[in-house]
Motif scaffolding. Structure first.
Motif, PDB file in Angstrom:
ATOM      1  N   LYS A  54       6.963   3.433  71.749  1.00 32.40           N
ATOM      2  CA  LYS A  54       7.988   3.655  70.718  1.00 32.40           C
ATOM      3  C   LYS A  54       7.449   4.643  69.679  1.00 32.40           C
ATOM      4  N   GLU A  67       4.514   0.289  64.439  1.00 30.26           N
ATOM      5  CA  GLU A  67       5.520  -0.597  63.860  1.00 30.26           C
ATOM      6  C   GLU A  67       5.839  -0.080  62.447  1.00 30.26           C
ATOM      7  N   THR A  68       7.081   0.357  62.308  1.00 28.96           N
ATOM      8  CA  THR A  68       7.496   1.052  61.088  1.00 28.96           C
ATOM      9  C   THR A  68       7.303   0.200  59.839  1.00 28.96           C
TER      10      THR A  68
END
Ligand SMILES: N[C@@H](CCC(=O)N[C@@H](CS)C(=O)NCC(=O)O)C(=O)O
Length: 210
Positions: A54, A67-68
Motif C-alpha cells: 500500500k 500506515e498513514t
C-alpha cells in the motif's frame, strides 16, 4: 532535520494526506513515485518497504514507516510541534475517531467503490457497476454524517486550526465531489459543506490535489 522521502502515487488519497501535512508545515521532502496501477506497488522492491503493497510509505533517515495514521502523527511531532493535533484530550480522541471512521467506513465505500466505479473504471474503458455504487451510498452517507456530528467547522473540522482530521477528509472529498453521489451523501451535512467550500480553496490543497 531528518531526510524525508514519501513513496507513493501522487493521486492516492492517503499519499495526499501525508503531503498536505508536509506542505502545510513547509517541510522539505522528496516524493518518489510508486504506481498502484502498473504492479509497481506489488514489486519485490516495494514489498520490502511495505509488506502490504500500500502507499504511502515514509522513509526517515533510512527507517521505513507505513500506515498513514502512524506517519502523520510522527510528522506532526517532528515537523510541526504537534500543531496539527488538538491539545485537548477529548478533541484529540475525536481526531482519531474521524481518522478511524475514514479508514474503516468512508474510504472503502467512497473511494474503494463509488470513485473507482464512477471515475476509474470508465477511464479504463470499463462500465460502472451501478448496483455496487448504489449499495455504497447509504454507508458512505452514514460515515459522512458521523463526521458531521463531530465537526466544529469553525472553520476546520476540529476548530480554529487545520489539522490531521482535515488532511484525512480533504482528499476523499476531492474525488467524491466529482461524482453524482456527492450531493446525496452530503445532503444532511451543512457544516461539512461550508468546510469544503473553505478548504478546497487552500493553496496546499490546490498544489497537492491538482
Ligand atoms: N492502511 C493504509 C491504507 C493505504 C491505502 O489503502 N492506499 C491505497 C491508495 S489510496 C493503496 O495503496 N492502494 C493500492 C492497493 O490496494 O493495491 C494506510 O493507512 O496507509
Amino acid at each position: 532535520m531528518a531526510t524525508l522521502t514519501v513513496y507513493g502515487t501522487p493521486i492516492s488519497t492517503y499519499v495526499r494526506t501525508v503531503r498536505l501535512l508536509l506542505e502545510r508545515a513547509g517541510t522539505d521532502y522528496t516524493l518518489k513515485g510508486v504506481s498502484i496501477f502498473n504492479g509497481e506497488s506489488q514489486s519485490a522492491d516495494y514489498l520490502a518497504k511495505n509488506p502490504f503493497g500500500k502507499v504511502p510509505t515514509l522513509e526517515v533517515d533510512g527507517v521505513l514507516l507505513y500506515e498513514t495514521n502512524a506517519i502523520v502523527e510522527y510528522l506532526d511531532a517532528v515537523v510541526a510541534d504537534h500543531k496539527f493535533s488538538p491539545a485537548e484530550p477529548l478533541r484529540q480522541a475525536q481526531m482519531r475517531q474521524i481518522m478511524g471512521i475514514i479508514d474503516s467506513y468512508l474510504y472503502p465505500r467512497a473511494i474503494g467503490t463509488i470513485v473507482i466505479q464512477r471515475l476509474i473504471v470508465p477511464s479504463q474503458g470499463g462500465t460502472t457497476d451501478e448496483a455496487l455504487v448504489n449499495s455504497a451510498v447509504a454507508p458512505a452517507k452514514t460515515a459522512v454524517e458521523a463526521i458531521e456530528a463531530l465537526t466544529l467547522g469553525t472553520p476546520y473540522l476540529l476548530g480554529n486550526d487545520i489539522g490531521i482530521a482535515d488532511f484525512y477528509l480533504i482528499p476523499i472529498f476531492i474525488y467524491l465531489s466529482k461524482t453524482p453521489e456527492f450531493a446525496a451523501i452530503t445532503a444532511q451535512t451543512p457544516k461539512l459543506k461550508a468546510w469544503w467550500e473553505h478548504v478546497s480553496q487552500l493553496p496546499e490543497v490546490t498544489k497537492v490535489c491538482a
